[in-house]
Enzyme design. Structure first.
Site, mmCIF file in Angstrom:
data_model
loop_
_atom_site.group_PDB
_atom_site.id
_atom_site.type_symbol
_atom_site.label_atom_id
_atom_site.label_comp_id
_atom_site.label_asym_id
_atom_site.label_seq_id
_atom_site.Cartn_x
_atom_site.Cartn_y
_atom_site.Cartn_z
ATOM 1 N N HIS A 171 2.574 3.445 -9.063
ATOM 2 C CA HIS A 171 2.571 2.094 -9.269
ATOM 3 C C HIS A 171 3.827 1.707 -10.063
ATOM 4 O O HIS A 171 4.268 0.639 -9.827
ATOM 5 C CB HIS A 171 1.358 1.889 -10.073
ATOM 6 C CG HIS A 171 0.077 2.100 -9.252
ATOM 7 N ND1 HIS A 171 -0.020 1.626 -7.965
ATOM 8 C CD2 HIS A 171 -1.083 2.799 -9.669
ATOM 9 C CE1 HIS A 171 -1.437 2.021 -7.524
ATOM 10 N NE2 HIS A 171 -2.037 2.567 -8.438
ATOM 11 N N SER A 180 -7.856 -5.454 4.988
ATOM 12 C CA SER A 180 -8.399 -5.094 3.594
ATOM 13 C C SER A 180 -8.968 -6.403 3.043
ATOM 14 O O SER A 180 -8.239 -6.403 1.665
ATOM 15 C CB SER A 180 -7.371 -4.033 2.790
ATOM 16 O OG SER A 180 -7.436 -2.830 3.607
ATOM 17 N N ASP A 199 0.802 -1.350 -0.077
ATOM 18 C CA ASP A 199 -0.086 0.079 0.071
ATOM 19 C C ASP A 199 0.801 1.471 -0.110
ATOM 20 O O ASP A 199 1.900 1.190 0.440
ATOM 21 C CB ASP A 199 -0.992 0.011 1.136
ATOM 22 C CG ASP A 199 -2.148 1.159 1.066
ATOM 23 O OD1 ASP A 199 -2.493 1.380 -0.040
ATOM 24 O OD2 ASP A 199 -2.723 1.489 2.202
ATOM 25 N N TRP A 256 -11.244 -2.760 -8.842
ATOM 26 C CA TRP A 256 -11.888 -2.683 -9.722
ATOM 27 C C TRP A 256 -12.693 -1.475 -10.048
ATOM 28 O O TRP A 256 -13.084 -0.879 -10.959
ATOM 29 C CB TRP A 256 -13.029 -3.968 -10.186
ATOM 30 C CG TRP A 256 -12.222 -5.158 -10.806
ATOM 31 C CD1 TRP A 256 -12.279 -6.153 -9.876
ATOM 32 C CD2 TRP A 256 -11.651 -5.482 -11.595
ATOM 33 N NE1 TRP A 256 -11.499 -7.065 -10.471
ATOM 34 C CE2 TRP A 256 -10.956 -6.787 -11.582
ATOM 35 C CE3 TRP A 256 -11.090 -4.814 -12.926
ATOM 36 C CZ2 TRP A 256 -10.261 -7.473 -12.567
ATOM 37 C CZ3 TRP A 256 -10.261 -5.321 -13.806
ATOM 38 C CH2 TRP A 256 -9.913 -6.793 -13.621
ATOM 39 N N LEU A 292 11.566 -20.335 -4.952
ATOM 40 C CA LEU A 292 10.632 -19.523 -4.309
ATOM 41 C C LEU A 292 9.223 -19.456 -5.041
ATOM 42 O O LEU A 292 9.310 -19.536 -6.323
ATOM 43 C CB LEU A 292 11.155 -17.914 -4.328
ATOM 44 C CG LEU A 292 10.173 -16.814 -4.079
ATOM 45 C CD1 LEU A 292 10.146 -17.135 -2.580
ATOM 46 C CD2 LEU A 292 10.557 -15.558 -4.622
ATOM 47 N N SER A 343 -6.897 -5.992 -5.864
ATOM 48 C CA SER A 343 -7.829 -6.503 -4.957
ATOM 49 C C SER A 343 -9.290 -6.443 -5.887
ATOM 50 O O SER A 343 -9.424 -5.579 -6.752
ATOM 51 C CB SER A 343 -8.119 -6.040 -3.688
ATOM 52 O OG SER A 343 -8.676 -4.614 -3.846
HETATM 53 C C1 FPP Z 1 -2.053 0.102 -3.296
HETATM 54 O O1 FPP Z 1 -1.392 1.449 -3.531
HETATM 55 C C2 FPP Z 1 -1.176 -0.722 -4.480
HETATM 56 C C3 FPP Z 1 -2.026 -1.239 -5.418
HETATM 57 C C4 FPP Z 1 -3.503 -1.150 -5.372
HETATM 58 C C5 FPP Z 1 -1.421 -2.119 -6.385
HETATM 59 C C6 FPP Z 1 -0.066 -2.710 -6.446
HETATM 60 C C7 FPP Z 1 0.604 -2.728 -7.310
HETATM 61 C C8 FPP Z 1 1.934 -2.687 -7.926
HETATM 62 C C9 FPP Z 1 2.983 -2.564 -7.045
HETATM 63 C C10 FPP Z 1 2.168 -2.796 -9.121
HETATM 64 C C11 FPP Z 1 1.885 -3.905 -9.972
HETATM 65 C C12 FPP Z 1 2.246 -5.025 -9.454
HETATM 66 C C13 FPP Z 1 3.071 -6.337 -9.848
HETATM 67 C C14 FPP Z 1 3.411 -7.708 -9.105
HETATM 68 C C15 FPP Z 1 3.781 -6.088 -10.876
HETATM 69 P P1 FPP Z 1 -2.437 2.577 -3.460
HETATM 70 O O2 FPP Z 1 -2.829 3.093 -4.928
HETATM 71 O O3 FPP Z 1 -3.984 1.913 -2.785
HETATM 72 O O4 FPP Z 1 -1.870 3.576 -2.776
HETATM 73 P P2 FPP Z 1 -2.607 4.706 -1.761
HETATM 74 O O5 FPP Z 1 -3.183 4.045 -0.503
HETATM 75 O O6 FPP Z 1 -1.553 5.747 -1.302
HETATM 76 O O7 FPP Z 1 -3.649 5.330 -2.713
#
Ligand code: FPP
Length: 248
Positions: free
Chosen positions: A38, A197, A21, A70, A132, A66
């Site tokens: 991201h 979550s 997160d 979506w 792994l 998650s």
């Molecule tokens: C949460 O941050 C993160 C996600 C919803 C996506 C996580 C995805 C990646 C790290 C990249 C793609 C994954 C792979 C495995 C290649 P947030 O956007 O909810 O952050 P915030 O809480 O600061 O808004």
């Protein structure tokens, strides 16, 4: 690169699960679009996978998308799907070289067809790797997973291949998306929030939980080692007393 001075190589958690997160907030603090967060988050994924593999972690589950994600703006959802696809395509050779096996959990049929195709191809090509397991949670929700498992069990009861008396914890575990994996020993959430979550609700029953304020794009080798060292400093009692554990 093998080991880290802060962690005891003999007591590395077998399965680590991470809620990644803080990408969006990290980017916004820098006046950059959320997708930039991201993108840099993918670099953290690469570094953490490498550390896990080198330090002897056997399973690493990452909450990459998650079932609730979506609902995000279409542009962000599309951006995340593109990043995921690009990650899988670019990492395959490294996975093969480092003996990393890819698996996934979640409502996979809901993913776009092109992402699903690359995902299934990567899973197939890495299936014999054994250093792994990199397990990606995609379109994953813990409650949805339980609904899916209960439906599977109910169908077997209905067709008489299972009796209600056969239903126990083991059987439920075997009907979850994670049937091929042991429960996580350590669950980490970056980004400063202290919530589960909807992540691994059943499987995290006895996991140590570590919440860190570090945002995911900044969660790298030393921060990861610090959470493992913290885990190693704790005692897992599984409902028993400390004295009982000492007697074992
Ligand atoms: C949460 O941050 C993160 C996600 C919803 C996506 C996580 C995805 C990646 C790290 C990249 C793609 C994954 C792979 C495995 C290649 P947030 O956007 O909810 O952050 P915030 O809480 O600061 O808004």
């Amino acid at each position: 690169m093998n080991g880290h001075p802060s962690i005891d190589p003999q007591r590395v958690p077998h399965h680590i699960a991470i809620i990644m997160d803080g990408n969006g907030r990290w980017a916004q603090q820098r006046h950059r679009p959320r997708l930039y967060g991201h993108k840099v988050g993918v670099e953290s994924v690469q570094e953490i996978v490498e550390c896990a593999r080198d330090w002897g972690v056997k399973v690493l589950t990452l909450y990459a998308f998650s079932s609730e994600n979506w609902k995000r703006p279409e542009k962000e959802v599309g951006g995340l799907m593109s990043l995921l696809k690009a990650y899988l395509l670019s990492e395959l050779s490294k996975m093969l070289k480092n003996s990393v096996r890819l698996t996934c959990i979640g409502d996979i049929p809901r993913l776009p067809a092109d992402v699903r195709k690359v995902l299934q191809q990567t899973i197939k090509e890495t299936k014999n790797n054994d250093k792994l397991i990199l397990n990606l949670a995609l379109s994953y929700g813990g409650r949805l997973e339980l609904v899916h498992a209960v439906k599977g069990i109910a169908a077997k009861v209905q067709e008489n291949s299972l009796s209600p008396d056969d239903i126990d914890e083991k059987l439920i575990s075997e009907h979850l998306y994670t049937a091929h994996l042991p429960d996580p020993d350590l669950l980490i959430r970056t980004g400063g929030e202290a919530r589960l979550s909807n992540f691994l609700l059943w499987q995290a029953s006895y996991a140590e939980i570590c919440f860190t304020d570090t945002m995911w794009p900044e969660f790298r080798r030393d921060a990861f080692a610090e959470t493992i060292a913290h885990y190693q400093g704790r005692e897992r009692r599984f409902g028993r007393t400390s004295a009982q554990l000492e007697g074992n």
